[in-house]
Scaffold this active site. Structure first.
Site, PDB file in Angstrom:
ATOM      1  N   ASP A 150      59.363  17.213  -8.856  1.00  0.00           N
ATOM      2  CA  ASP A 150      60.178  17.636  -7.711  1.00  0.00           C
ATOM      3  C   ASP A 150      61.575  17.974  -8.195  1.00  0.00           C
ATOM      4  O   ASP A 150      62.252  17.128  -8.776  1.00  0.00           O
ATOM      5  CB  ASP A 150      60.198  16.515  -6.675  1.00  0.00           C
ATOM      6  CG  ASP A 150      61.172  16.767  -5.544  1.00  0.00           C
ATOM      7  OD1 ASP A 150      61.512  17.944  -5.302  1.00  0.00           O
ATOM      8  OD2 ASP A 150      61.592  15.794  -4.881  1.00  0.00           O
ATOM      9  N   ASN A 191      64.055  19.414  -6.046  1.00  0.00           N
ATOM     10  CA  ASN A 191      65.073  19.484  -4.986  1.00  0.00           C
ATOM     11  C   ASN A 191      65.162  18.234  -4.123  1.00  0.00           C
ATOM     12  O   ASN A 191      65.836  18.239  -3.088  1.00  0.00           O
ATOM     13  CB  ASN A 191      64.835  20.722  -4.107  1.00  0.00           C
ATOM     14  CG  ASN A 191      63.481  20.685  -3.408  1.00  0.00           C
ATOM     15  OD1 ASN A 191      62.731  19.716  -3.534  1.00  0.00           O
ATOM     16  ND2 ASN A 191      63.163  21.746  -2.682  1.00  0.00           N
ATOM     17  N   ASP A 201      62.928  16.604  -2.220  1.00  0.00           N
ATOM     18  CA  ASP A 201      62.222  16.466  -0.939  1.00  0.00           C
ATOM     19  C   ASP A 201      60.951  15.641  -1.065  1.00  0.00           C
ATOM     20  O   ASP A 201      60.200  15.492  -0.103  1.00  0.00           O
ATOM     21  CB  ASP A 201      61.912  17.837  -0.331  1.00  0.00           C
ATOM     22  CG  ASP A 201      60.929  18.646  -1.167  1.00  0.00           C
ATOM     23  OD1 ASP A 201      60.551  18.187  -2.268  1.00  0.00           O
ATOM     24  OD2 ASP A 201      60.543  19.750  -0.718  1.00  0.00           O
ATOM     25  N   ASP A 257      57.335  21.049  -7.172  1.00  0.00           N
ATOM     26  CA  ASP A 257      57.578  22.453  -6.850  1.00  0.00           C
ATOM     27  C   ASP A 257      57.612  23.307  -8.117  1.00  0.00           C
ATOM     28  O   ASP A 257      57.530  22.797  -9.243  1.00  0.00           O
ATOM     29  CB  ASP A 257      58.876  22.602  -6.050  1.00  0.00           C
ATOM     30  CG  ASP A 257      60.047  21.844  -6.668  1.00  0.00           C
ATOM     31  OD1 ASP A 257      60.198  21.903  -7.903  1.00  0.00           O
ATOM     32  OD2 ASP A 257      60.807  21.192  -5.921  1.00  0.00           O
ATOM     33  N   ASP A 315      37.418  28.306  -7.251  1.00  0.00           N
ATOM     34  CA  ASP A 315      36.998  27.120  -6.515  1.00  0.00           C
ATOM     35  C   ASP A 315      35.638  27.342  -5.857  1.00  0.00           C
ATOM     36  O   ASP A 315      35.415  28.362  -5.186  1.00  0.00           O
ATOM     37  CB  ASP A 315      38.055  26.811  -5.454  1.00  0.00           C
ATOM     38  CG  ASP A 315      37.806  25.511  -4.732  1.00  0.00           C
ATOM     39  OD1 ASP A 315      37.854  24.457  -5.376  1.00  0.00           O
ATOM     40  OD2 ASP A 315      37.572  25.561  -3.508  1.00  0.00           O
ATOM     41  N   GLU A 348      34.002  27.056 -10.734  1.00  0.00           N
ATOM     42  CA  GLU A 348      33.547  25.702 -10.421  1.00  0.00           C
ATOM     43  C   GLU A 348      32.080  25.798 -10.002  1.00  0.00           C
ATOM     44  O   GLU A 348      31.770  26.272  -8.913  1.00  0.00           O
ATOM     45  CB  GLU A 348      34.397  25.103  -9.308  1.00  0.00           C
ATOM     46  CG  GLU A 348      34.047  23.651  -9.010  1.00  0.00           C
ATOM     47  CD  GLU A 348      34.863  23.076  -7.864  1.00  0.00           C
ATOM     48  OE1 GLU A 348      35.005  21.838  -7.813  1.00  0.00           O
ATOM     49  OE2 GLU A 348      35.332  23.846  -7.003  1.00  0.00           O
TER      50      GLU A 348
END
Length: 565
Positions: A35, A37, A39, A43, A213, A267
């Site tokens: 992270d 920032n 929060d 990110d 996926d 997958e």
């Protein structure tokens, strides 16, 4: 080079060699990586900040789990806009800066392509559900039905019915996973065109390929008949048996992938090992690799976590090491965002064995046949989380499974919870452990999006990078060794002692170059002597032996050695 066609690339190599066969791929689960920032959510700028760490490990390719716009009912695997970045992760400018920095460091990026289903918040689905006359109605799979009477007996992979009723149109839509993930109708050519356009959008931005996926489920059984009682025991094998699957993959390759020098890994959920060449034989023009689940299912029977003998693991790797087709290629993985932590599963995460067993199974990962995939934190020996009860789990599938297994099928709740602790996906999704500061250095927020493993003060990247004997540095050495000896990439595979209950001893050979890998996969030490090591020289060991070692016959618990024969 991005944009170079596959045909040109193959003509240059001429030997079946390719960059993605020689790559070491590192999966990042952005939400839990770093992270930037404050929060509480990982990110893209956080990933950019840590690119030197990944480069120094020796990794040359990153697989990013989904970063697209999503309501996050399944942590990004429910996409509402394929051309937008989730605001929690950053902006498209952040993504382009990440791409540029990664390229400058010699790191490629592959994206997660989730196109079996979308989010129920995607504009396509919102228009599809609005009316039976909508031009988007056929983007999804609808059947007329009455409430409480689904069109057939198909179950969701995660529990409950695979159909969700919509009273406004007196019909139900298909969702093989959660009700918030409606399945796309790939039989509609317009859907395929949309998918191909999305792929080109990202490839033209410079990404080097896709992890796809549940790609094996895009073609649905056209009759939508009821499943038999036997089929209901493993419905994923029915869902992966659609009649047009290979046709759609070849169309994808011809229309999009063949025009770029990229890699694809699908997958292969619901596929048997013998079916893998149907996807990966280059002559068929479908996919480069698939994730088969034999290894990561070795310790489970349905929902139950079970003990596994080493012989089973050996059989699976031996089968994978036999050529399935002239140019078929494997993946090698023990860990990812859907699997519990490798050291807790295949090693021993308790003192005094955690570090040495993490190195031992890392040896296995990076010396088997195929392209290896490392999951964030695996290179540190990160472990499973401690769980006290059901409320500790964040995974969307847990309440669905609990409702099906415990409430409907009468499974003992304590037994189910115990298996869930060992096999649950949340084990891999706790924040990356960067240092011993608050929240493991993952975030400065008061509370991260998901809880940090309490052992972060003992297991973290800062400590591992500064300690030459750490799991991190051993992974670095293994990656460097793999690049130095092509036999570890392109060599044949031979199990040298298939009947031993604790020793995994195998060879990789390319022409006259032969590498021997010896691993004690147990908590006990013993004498192990073999003439195959008489003239071999030790290249690497997790016990830090050096030099010629023909007199070393004692194998310590979880000891691993790599020799040049």
């Amino acid at each position: 080079m991005i944009g170079q066609s596959r045909a040109a690339s193959a003509a240059q190599t001429g030997t079946g060699r390719a960059w993605w066969k020689e790559a070491v791929i590192y999966e990042i689960y952005p939400r839990s990586f770093k992270d930037s920032n404050g929060d509480g959510i990982g990110d893209l700028p956080g990933i950019l900040e840590k690119l030197p760490y990944i480069r120094d490990l020796g990794v040359d390719t990153i697989w990013l789990a989904p970063i697209f716009q999503s309501p996050n009912r399944d942590n990004g695997y429910d996409i509402s806009d394929y051309r937008a970045i989730m605001p929690e992760f950053g902006t498209m400018d952040d993504f382009e800066r990440l791409m540029a920095k990664a390229s400058s460091l010699g790191i490629r990026i592959i994206m997660d392509l989730v196109v079996n289903h979308t989010s129920d918040q995607h504009p396509w689905f919102q228009k599809s559900r609005a009316s039976k006359d909508s031009p988007y109605r056929d983007y999804y799979i609808w059947r007329d039905s009455a409430q409480g009477h689904p069109p057939n007996n198909w179950p969701s992979v995660w529990g409950g019915s695979a159909w969700a009723f919509e009273p406004e149109t007196a019909s139900s839509y298909l969702h093989l996973f959660s009700p918030q993930q409606p399945d796309l109708n790939w039989d509609n050519p317009a859907v395929r065109e949309e998918v191909f356009s999305i792929m080109k959008f990202w490839l033209d931005k410079g990404v080097s390929g896709f992890r796809m996926d549940v790609i094996t489920m895009i073609s649905k059984m056209p009759s939508f008949r009821d499943m038999t009682p036997e089929e209901l025991k493993a419905p994923e094998y029915v869902y992966a048996a659609g009649p047009h699957l290979h046709t759609y993959l070849r169309e994808m390759n011809d229309r999009v992938l063949s025009h770029y020098d990229v890699m694809t890994v699908g997958e292969a959920y619901g596929m048997h090992a013998q079916d893998i060449p149907l996807f990966t034989d280059s002559a068929r023009r479908e996919l480069d690799m698939v994730f088969a689940f034999d290894i990561v299912h070795v310790d489970r029977q349905g929902w139950r976590k079970v003990a596994w003998p080493l012989s089973k693991l050996k059989e699976i790797y031996a089968a994978a090491g036999r050529p399935r087709s002239p140019d078929s290629w494997n993946t090698v993985f023990l860990d990812n965002h859907d699997q519990p932590r490798a050291v807790s599963r295949f090693g021993n995460d308790s003192a005094p064995f955690r570090e040495v067993s993490a190195k031992a199974i890392g040896t296995m990962l990076l010396t088997q046949c195929g392209t290896p995939f490392i999951y964030q934190g695996e290179e540190l020996g990160m472990t499973n989380l401690p769980f006290d009860g059901l409320d500790d789990f964040e995974d969307v599938q847990v309440p669905l499974q609990w409702d099906t297994r415990v409430k409907r099928q009468g499974v003992d709740p304590d037994a189910f919870l115990e298996s869930l602790k060992g096999l649950g996906r949340d084990n891999a999704r706790s924040p990356m452990q960067w240092d011993a500061s608050r929240h493991a250095g993952f975030t400065t927020a008061e509370k991260p999006w998901y809880r940090v493993n309490p052992n972060y003060t003992e297991i973290n990247a800062q400590d591992c990078v500064s300690n030459a004997g750490s799991v991190y540095h051993y992974f670095r050495d293994l990656i460097a060794l793999r690049r130095k000896y092509p036999a570890l990439i392109y060599g044949t595979y031979q199990d040298q002692d298939p009947d031993h209950s604790a020793v995994f001893f195998y060879s990789r050979q390319l022409e006259s170059s032969k590498i021997l890998i010896l691993i004690n996969m147990s908590d006990r030490g013993f004498t192990y002597d073999t003439p195959l090591l008489a003239r071999a020289s030790l290249l690497l060991s997790n016990m830090r032996h050096r030099g010629v070692t023909q007199d070393v016959t004692w194998l310590a618990p979880w000891e691993a050695r790599v020799y040049r024969a």
